[in-house]
Design a protein around this motif. Sequence first.
Motif, PDB file in Angstrom:
ATOM      1  N   GLU A   4       1.026  -1.268   0.040  1.00  0.00           N
ATOM      2  CA  GLU A   4      -0.598   0.056  -0.394  1.00  0.00           C
ATOM      3  C   GLU A   4       0.668   1.484  -0.238  1.00  0.00           C
ATOM      4  N   ALA A   5       1.914   1.610   0.653  1.00  0.00           N
ATOM      5  CA  ALA A   5       2.802   2.584   0.902  1.00  0.00           C
ATOM      6  C   ALA A   5       3.520   2.186  -0.352  1.00  0.00           C
ATOM      7  N   SER A   6       3.763   1.171  -1.630  1.00  0.00           N
ATOM      8  CA  SER A   6       4.418   1.707  -2.495  1.00  0.00           C
ATOM      9  C   SER A   6       3.048   2.309  -3.645  1.00  0.00           C
ATOM     10  N   ALA A 113       6.610   2.860 -14.214  1.00  0.00           N
ATOM     11  CA  ALA A 113       5.586   3.261 -12.870  1.00  0.00           C
ATOM     12  C   ALA A 113       4.324   2.752 -12.905  1.00  0.00           C
ATOM     13  N   GLN A 114       3.776   1.765 -14.319  1.00  0.00           N
ATOM     14  CA  GLN A 114       2.518   0.561 -14.270  1.00  0.00           C
ATOM     15  C   GLN A 114       3.577  -0.814 -14.121  1.00  0.00           C
ATOM     16  N   ALA A 115       4.855  -1.214 -14.799  1.00  0.00           N
ATOM     17  CA  ALA A 115       5.280  -1.850 -14.063  1.00  0.00           C
ATOM     18  C   ALA A 115       5.733  -2.258 -12.013  1.00  0.00           C
ATOM     19  N   VAL A 116       6.012  -1.365 -12.090  1.00  0.00           N
ATOM     20  CA  VAL A 116       5.764  -1.724 -10.893  1.00  0.00           C
ATOM     21  C   VAL A 116       4.704  -1.749  -9.964  1.00  0.00           C
ATOM     22  N   VAL A 117       3.679  -0.853 -10.358  1.00  0.00           N
ATOM     23  CA  VAL A 117       1.739  -1.617  -9.989  1.00  0.00           C
ATOM     24  C   VAL A 117       1.507  -3.679 -10.080  1.00  0.00           C
ATOM     25  N   ALA A 118       2.300  -3.300 -11.353  1.00  0.00           N
ATOM     26  CA  ALA A 118       2.025  -5.095 -11.765  1.00  0.00           C
ATOM     27  C   ALA A 118       2.776  -5.795 -10.966  1.00  0.00           C
ATOM     28  N   ASP A 119       3.840  -5.417 -10.595  1.00  0.00           N
ATOM     29  CA  ASP A 119       5.076  -6.487  -9.238  1.00  0.00           C
ATOM     30  C   ASP A 119       4.410  -6.318  -8.457  1.00  0.00           C
ATOM     31  N   ILE A 120       3.928  -5.748  -7.757  1.00  0.00           N
ATOM     32  CA  ILE A 120       2.987  -5.416  -5.677  1.00  0.00           C
ATOM     33  C   ILE A 120       1.453  -5.722  -6.226  1.00  0.00           C
ATOM     34  N   THR A 182      11.012  -2.720  -6.428  1.00  0.00           N
ATOM     35  CA  THR A 182      10.118  -4.343  -6.662  1.00  0.00           C
ATOM     36  C   THR A 182      10.466  -5.099  -7.226  1.00  0.00           C
ATOM     37  N   ARG A 183      10.931  -4.712  -8.247  1.00  0.00           N
ATOM     38  CA  ARG A 183      11.310  -6.112  -9.055  1.00  0.00           C
ATOM     39  C   ARG A 183      12.146  -7.795  -9.032  1.00  0.00           C
ATOM     40  N   LYS A 184      11.374  -8.566  -9.233  1.00  0.00           N
ATOM     41  CA  LYS A 184      11.450  -9.992  -8.562  1.00  0.00           C
ATOM     42  C   LYS A 184      12.126 -11.007  -9.656  1.00  0.00           C
ATOM     43  N   PRO A 185      12.498 -11.908  -9.336  1.00  0.00           N
ATOM     44  CA  PRO A 185      12.928 -12.875 -10.746  1.00  0.00           C
ATOM     45  C   PRO A 185      11.197 -13.099 -10.434  1.00  0.00           C
ATOM     46  N   GLY A 186      11.326 -12.865 -12.470  1.00  0.00           N
ATOM     47  CA  GLY A 186       9.478 -13.495 -12.563  1.00  0.00           C
ATOM     48  C   GLY A 186       8.425 -12.481 -12.599  1.00  0.00           C
TER      49      GLY A 186
END
Length: 437
Positions: A4-6, A113-120, A182-186
């Motif tokens: 939520e903070a992210s 920024a959209q990828a950050v949302v997809a990551d989390i 936020t980027r992690k494998p997968g």
Amino acid sequence: MAREASLRVVFGIAVLDLIGFGILIPQLGVYGVRFGASPFAVGLLVAVYSLMQLVAAPVMGRLSDRFGRRPVLLVSQVGSLAGYVLFAFAHTLPLLFLSRVIDGVSGGNVSTAQAVVADITKPHERAKGMGVIGAAFGLGFVLGPALGGVLGAWGGNLAIGLFAAGLSALNLFNTWFFLPETRKPGSPSATARTLKGSLGVLTLPVVGRCVVLVLLYTVAFAQMEGTFSVYLLTRFLSSGPVPLEGGWLVHAVHPDAAILKEASLRSGALFAVVGVLSALVQGGLVRRLVAPGHGASGQPASGGPGGRGGREAPVAVVGFGLTAAGLALLPVAPSYGWLFPVMGLLAVGSALVTPCLSALVSLHAPSERQGAVLGAYQASGSLGRIIGPALGGLLFTRLGPTAPYGTGAVLVALGGLLALSLVTQVRMSGAGAEQSS
């Protein structure tokens, strides 16, 4: 809690980015004219941002996949800060163009920024998470033009540029201290889709027509956005057009400081009306018009055949009609005051068309091609934001101040006819879905 903070940080990043961008929308024409730009050059000044953003977005996406989201966001925010500072101190047209090129490249960070949302977010929460970005866009476009009008009247491009630079600095601070990697494998790829593959999307039922419609609509609307401040100066605040040899028209606008101040306030007020009305209509009226449908309302239900957006298409047709009427009436408004109801038509029309088309695309895209289809749809809109201002400026310069709006009205009217056929196509698609189930 960390998620939520992210999300809050991403929302803040997008809001501040879009306020900074929105501040400049009604002012670029004013300051382009101040430095001797023709209406065509002003259109290019507006278009170059979208062009550079379209080019940069896939590159930033790939870089964030390789090096992480946080470093790409930080570097792009430094770029935005530099671009706005350059805009603040620009005293020639080439420097204005350079500032917009830098900001356009930096604006390619939307895909990151959209990828950050997809990551989390989990897949079933993805649409809600992406709504955070959409809400930020809406808020930025509401607040930005109004702030730009006030700042432009008070301190010109110096005040506008420094204020926008301050927002970028605040973004930089928030990202550095409050956004973890936020980027992690997968994690989903952040590589933005471009026009590549759009031709294949055009063959898909419903989706293909929506891609064509968003291109037509965006070209027409962007013609208005890219030339409106120059039109306002020419029509209501200057001596008007002067014919040159060959039958072309160039608009002799030699405004003093008082006229520039007035133009900033007036254009900012009108674009603020557009932003507020669009937000109200999208936030309330559209939900009621398409309910109990699915898509623009954000809630699953059975409004259309097969629950596949049966009500969005007719609402979009109404939006096309209102926009065409607004563009046709814009050049015949007898006074500045009459521009407010005309711009109101444009605001409501845009608020009906935009969410309904995007909802139809999402609903009718094959599940295995959602990313490619939505990417092609967004790329089509980006192409419209490149073509529209440049075309509008060329028509304004060569044929006169009414040409972009008459041409835009014709384009939107043609789009409305295509949207009428879309209504039938959506019903047939829904009926086919029901039979197959």
